[in-house]
Design a protein around this motif. Structure first.
Motif, short mmCIF file in Angstrom:
data_model
loop_
_atom_site.label_atom_id
_atom_site.label_comp_id
_atom_site.label_asym_id
_atom_site.label_seq_id
_atom_site.Cartn_x
_atom_site.Cartn_y
_atom_site.Cartn_z
N ALA A 202 0.82 -1.21 0.00
CA ALA A 202 0.00 0.00 0.00
C ALA A 202 0.85 1.26 0.00
O ALA A 202 0.53 2.24 -0.66
CB ALA A 202 -0.94 -0.02 1.21
N THR A 206 0.18 3.89 -2.90
CA THR A 206 -0.61 5.10 -2.63
C THR A 206 0.16 6.20 -1.93
O THR A 206 -0.29 7.34 -1.89
CB THR A 206 -1.83 4.74 -1.77
N TYR A 208 0.54 6.00 1.25
CA TYR A 208 0.04 5.91 2.62
C TYR A 208 0.38 4.54 3.19
O TYR A 208 0.28 3.52 2.48
CB TYR A 208 -1.49 6.12 2.66
N PHE A 221 -10.02 4.99 1.56
CA PHE A 221 -9.51 4.64 0.24
C PHE A 221 -10.41 5.15 -0.87
O PHE A 221 -9.94 5.61 -1.92
CB PHE A 221 -9.35 3.12 0.12
N LEU A 224 -9.66 8.47 -2.27
CA LEU A 224 -8.46 8.64 -3.07
C LEU A 224 -8.74 8.46 -4.56
O LEU A 224 -7.96 8.92 -5.40
CB LEU A 224 -7.37 7.63 -2.65
N LEU A 253 -6.23 7.29 -9.52
CA LEU A 253 -6.16 7.49 -8.07
C LEU A 253 -5.15 8.59 -7.80
O LEU A 253 -4.10 8.67 -8.45
CB LEU A 253 -5.74 6.20 -7.38
N ASN A 255 -2.47 9.93 -5.33
CA ASN A 255 -1.68 9.41 -4.22
C ASN A 255 -1.28 10.50 -3.25
O ASN A 255 -1.68 11.67 -3.40
CB ASN A 255 -0.44 8.66 -4.75
N PHE A 263 -4.77 2.91 -12.04
CA PHE A 263 -4.80 1.66 -11.28
C PHE A 263 -5.72 0.65 -11.98
O PHE A 263 -6.71 1.03 -12.63
CB PHE A 263 -5.34 1.90 -9.87
N ASP A 286 -0.68 -0.75 -10.02
CA ASP A 286 -0.44 0.53 -10.69
C ASP A 286 -0.08 0.23 -12.15
O ASP A 286 0.89 -0.48 -12.44
CB ASP A 286 0.73 1.25 -10.01
#
Length: 885
Positions: A202, A206, A208, A221, A224, A253, A255, A263, A286
């Motif tokens: 993760a 992302t 995060y 999520f 995002l 998405l 990030n 994604f 990704d």
């Protein structure tokens, strides 16, 4: 057995020990209790390691105390019989029955009883054994006690193995989940996609951490996902769930770095174990680079398609040409890194046109940072001016993109570069394409480098850098063959330095080698036209002169003699040298390359005997060849009458210093001339076409002798190696023929040796024949390795399992650094190909020790024994077969 302890007490105490089966000290407690209950001096629980045919103790008791665990070989021990049976019992004399068991002797054991241990599925895993320093006398229930203990110990081993397997599976699952190139997840099917679990991927995906996405749900999520995609993604997922199908979707998405990434997600609905609303489980990747990768793929396919069928130097030219076209680059080149730090281009393209290669300095070039960093993009302002080889305006380069080429060891061997005239090219595309193509380019560059190295070892004399004997002989054969078709003559001149051995002996081989190199430079300076100069061996040089008649050789001889008319400088000394010269001419003096070589050798011998130090072969000298012709006839008769003899030279394991095989050698004693060396009669057999019959006789007699030894109760370890002539190796039915000739023994008892130069006559045919021989079960060795020229690409395909290092390298390896390096290279190369090595001609313990240190597996030579007849070989090397106990 202690008499005051009853059987009931024994089983009760044993049960107490077995009750602790899951305790860490279970094996130690069990073995100590057994030793005490049965009153024995030693007791062991050992687990078998099948891969190494050894046993590792899990608990060891000796003379009243626990001792450190250890491992030992099962060969020649009573333990080996325990594994194959339920139990074995030797009340006394166990050391005499198993004399190879060092452990029995060290313990002073007299009696032995062992019981095998099995897992619950019946698989043997080890043994439990007790030993006594006196004759072993046990009560009737002792066997039952040991069987019960062995059964429980085997079950405990199985349990521990199962626990280890479970822990390993859990570790692998954890590793997989946390190292996937993406994010695995489980979340609630709510508006926020509230995460209950995310993998470690993760953070990379992302920005995060898993804690931020799952902890207090500070980061939702679903928030995002790009606002323009949220509604569509949710609708697609809910539709798939309502139909009970997995879902797949693509979306953008945002990030943690506020970057928009593409994604791809796939997942499915799962039941909530707590009975709540349905959960979602899936995986997210990704795919931002996908659009770029399509362009990369197009460029790579375009370039790779153009070079797939290319090999050799043309490979690099086509690679650079099509690479610059695919990347719309103005400059492209591939360079190799030289030992002195300079670079040499293998192929170069300017403005779409191939140009000549060049050497250049590494420092200050665009390649300098590429070699340091592995990859680099460099922009130039003002631009670099690249000269036009045709004399036009220089090409101005504003940017370079480069990738370092590394060999299999990760060492830099070159660079792959492209350059652009415009200042803002698509460097991401260029970088990606170079990364993909660099591996193939580096592989081809390393292959060509290795081939050149093998060629250097096989065809170039390392001291003088002249062609060596092998190279010269092949060139001689080609020139004579060409002359036979055109009717032109070929002159051959041998040169031998006078008193060179004296210089070598007095001043040492290093000075001698430097002097030889200096002489080679003098001779090279005297060479003219198509004259082919080589160093044959020692201080012997050879000169081949196409189109030269015997009467025209005198001026050539004077020219080379005059090249040494002034002192030769070497090793800070000056040497005044003279030479012996022998010469002959085709077809006046000889009809074949071998005869021409022989005639020149005869002339050289005559020159050494005479006062003029130079001799051109004539008819009078030809009488010296009469013996060879007569010998040919006598050999044919000897072969027909079975008057040849076999000798056996032992092959020894360098590490264990034990017999592991033998080479079969043929000997001939003529009634008139006595012993005739193989170096004389084997070439005769080849010239007369008798080598196939000779080879069949040797194979048949060798296998019959091996069978006879076995009938006499003698053990021959390893395999009996027989030389196979290169002329025999032209028949695809060779495997069937050898199988019939050696029918008296199993195929894996016979090894076949073929010289390196022999199988390279027709490599593809050799590959086919060696495959058939291997399928038939025969061992295969490449003999005299390093004296011929074999491509690594073919060497990997041959079915040989052993390389034999020629004695010419072994003989001087301790004094000659080049020979030592060659031996080391051959051993390392053989092991990298999964092959064994045997060194020939080992004569001193120092040579054997050096070979063992380099990793050489086996050796043969006078250090161990000379070739022996069958009776003496059996007396000195073979042991009687030991019947099974």
């Amino acid at each position: 057995m202690k008499t005051e302890v009853s059987a009931e007490d024994v089983f009760r105490l044993l049960a107490d020990s077995l009750a602790l089966s899951s305790a860490p000290q279970f094996f130690s407690n069990l073995i100590a209790r057994l030793a005490q209950l049965l009153g024995v001096d030693h007791a062991f629980i050992a687990e078998v390691v099948p891969e190494t045919d050894t046993a590792q103790t899990l608990a060891a008791w000796s003379n009243g105390r626990l001792i450190e665990n250890f491992s030992y070989s099962l060969q020649g021990t009573p333990c080996a019989t325990v594994i194959g049976e339920h139990a074995c019992f030797y009340p006394s004399g166990v050391c005499e029955q198993f004399p190879q068991d060092k452990l029995l002797r060290e313990l002073g054991a007299e009696g032995y009883m062992g019981v095998r241990m099995v897992k619950q599925d019946g698989t043997p895993v080890g043994m439990l054994k007790v030993l006594s320093n006196r004759p072993l006398s046990l009560p009737g229930f002792a066997g039952e006690v040991l069987r019960i203990a062995a059964a429980q110990a085997g079950a405990e081993i199985g349990r521990r193995h199962a626990e280890e397997s479970m822990r390993e599976s859990e570790r692998r699952l954890h590793t997989l989940m946390n190292h996937l190139p993406g994010m695995a997840y489980r979340c609630r099917n709510d508006e926020f996609w509230t995460m209950e679990f995310v993998s470690q991927g993760a953070l990379a995906l992302t920005g995060y951490s898993p804690e931020q996405l799952t902890g207090e749900h500070r980061i939702h999520f679903a928030r995002l996902i790009h606002p323009a995609d949220r509604e569509r993604v949710d609708a697609d997922i809910q539709k798939a769930l309502s139909q009970g199908k997995p879902y797949r979707c693509t979306y953008r998405l945002i990030n943690a770095q506020s970057e928009v990434r593409w994604f791809w997600e796939q997942g499915q609905g799962v039941d909530n174990p707590e009975g709540g609303p349905q959960l979602l489980e899936g995986f997210i990747s990704d795919i931002t680079e996908q659009h770029e990768s399509e362009r990369v793929q197009e460029a790579v396919v375009q370039t790779a398609t153009a070079i797939t069928s290319r090999l050799g130097a043309d490979f690099f030219q086509q690679l650079v040409l099509h690479l610059t076209r695919a990347l719309e680059a103005d400059v492209g080149y591939i360079s190799t890194l030289q030992p002195d730090g300079r670079l040499t281009t293998q192929a170069r393209v300017l403005a779409g046109v191939p140009v000549d290669s060049l050497d250049y300095e590494r420092v200050g070039s665009p390649c300098e940072k590429v070699l340091e960093k592995g990859e680099n993009v460099e922009r130039y302002d003002p631009p670099l001016a690249i000269p036009d080889p045709s004399g036009g305006e220089p090409l101005l380069v504003h940017s370079y993109v480069g990738r370092r080429l590394d060999n299999a060891l990760g060492e830099p061997i070159g660079t792959l570069m492209v350059g652009y005239r415009h200042p803002a090219p698509d460097v991401n595309l260029a970088t990606s394409v170079l990364r993909i193509l660099a591996a193939g380019a580096a592989g081809e560059l390393e292959r060509q480098t290795n081939d050149r190295r093998i060629y250097q070892l096989a065809y170039v004399d390392s001291t003088t850098q002249l062609p060596n004997r092998i190279h010269f002989m092949e060139h001689l054969a080609r020139e004579v063959d060409a002359a036979a078709g055109t009717g032109t003559p070929v002159g051959l001149v041998f040169v031998d330095l006078k008193r060179f051995k004296e210089i070598n002996d007095v001043l040492g081989h290093e000075v001698g080698d430097q002097l030889l190199a200096a002489v080679a430079r003098r001779f090279s300076g005297a060479r003219q036209g198509r004259e082919f100069l080589a160093r044959l061996s020692g201080d012997e040089f050879a000169l081949l002169i196409p189109g030269m008649l015997s009467e025209e050789l005198d001026p050539v001889i004077r020219r080379y003699r005059e090249s040494l008319s002034t002192p030769v400088a070497a090793a800070e000394r000056r040497f005044t040298l003279d030479m012996n010269i022998g010469a002959a001419c085709y077809p006046t003096d000889a009809a074949t390359p071998a005869e021409l070589f022989q005639c020149a050798s005869v002339a050289m011998h005559e020159a050494k005997r005479g006062e003029q130090s130079a001799c051109v072969f004539d008819v009078a000298i030809a009488e010296a060849l009469n013996r060879s012709r007569a010998l040919t006839e006598r050999f044919a008769y000897a072969l027909e009458q079975g008057q040849l003899e076999l000798r056996f030279q032992p092959q020894v394991d360098l590490k264990e210093e034990r017999l592991v095989g033998a080479e079969v050698l043929c000997r001939w004693r003529d009634e008139q001339w006595g012993w005739i060396p193989p170096s004389e009669f084997i070439p005769l057999a080849e010239e007369r076409g008798l080598v196939r019959t000779l080879g069949q006789w040797v194979l048949r007699c060798a296998s019959e002798q091996l069978s006879l030894w076995r009938q006499q109760g003698l053990v021959f370890p390893g395999r009996l190696s027989v030389n196979v002539s290169a002329l025999q190796f032209t028949d695809v039915a060779l495997a069937g023929e050898i199988t019939e000739l050696t029918a008296s023994v199993e195929p894996d008892a016979i090894g076949l040796e073929l010289t390196e130069s022999g199988f390279m006559r027709d490599p593809e045919l050799a590959v086919e024949i060696t495959e058939r021989l291997r399928e038939a079960g025969f061992g295969l060795s490449i003999d005299d390795f390093g004296t011929g020229y074999s491509s690594l690409s073919y060497l990997r395909r041959f079915a040989a399992d052993t390389l034999k290092i020629d004695m010419s390298f072994v003989r001087d390896m301790l004094e000659n650094a080049s020979d030592y390096t060659i031996v080391n290279t051959i051993v390392a190369m053989a092991h990298s190909l999964g092959m064994m090595t045997i060194a020939e001609g080992v004569e001193t313990p120092e040579q054997a020790a050096a070979l063992a240190k380099l990793g050489c597996d086996k050796a043969q030579g006078f250090l161990y024994d000379r070739p022996l007849d069958s009776q003496r070989f059996a007396e000195r090397w073979l042991q009687p077969d030991q019947p099974p106990k």
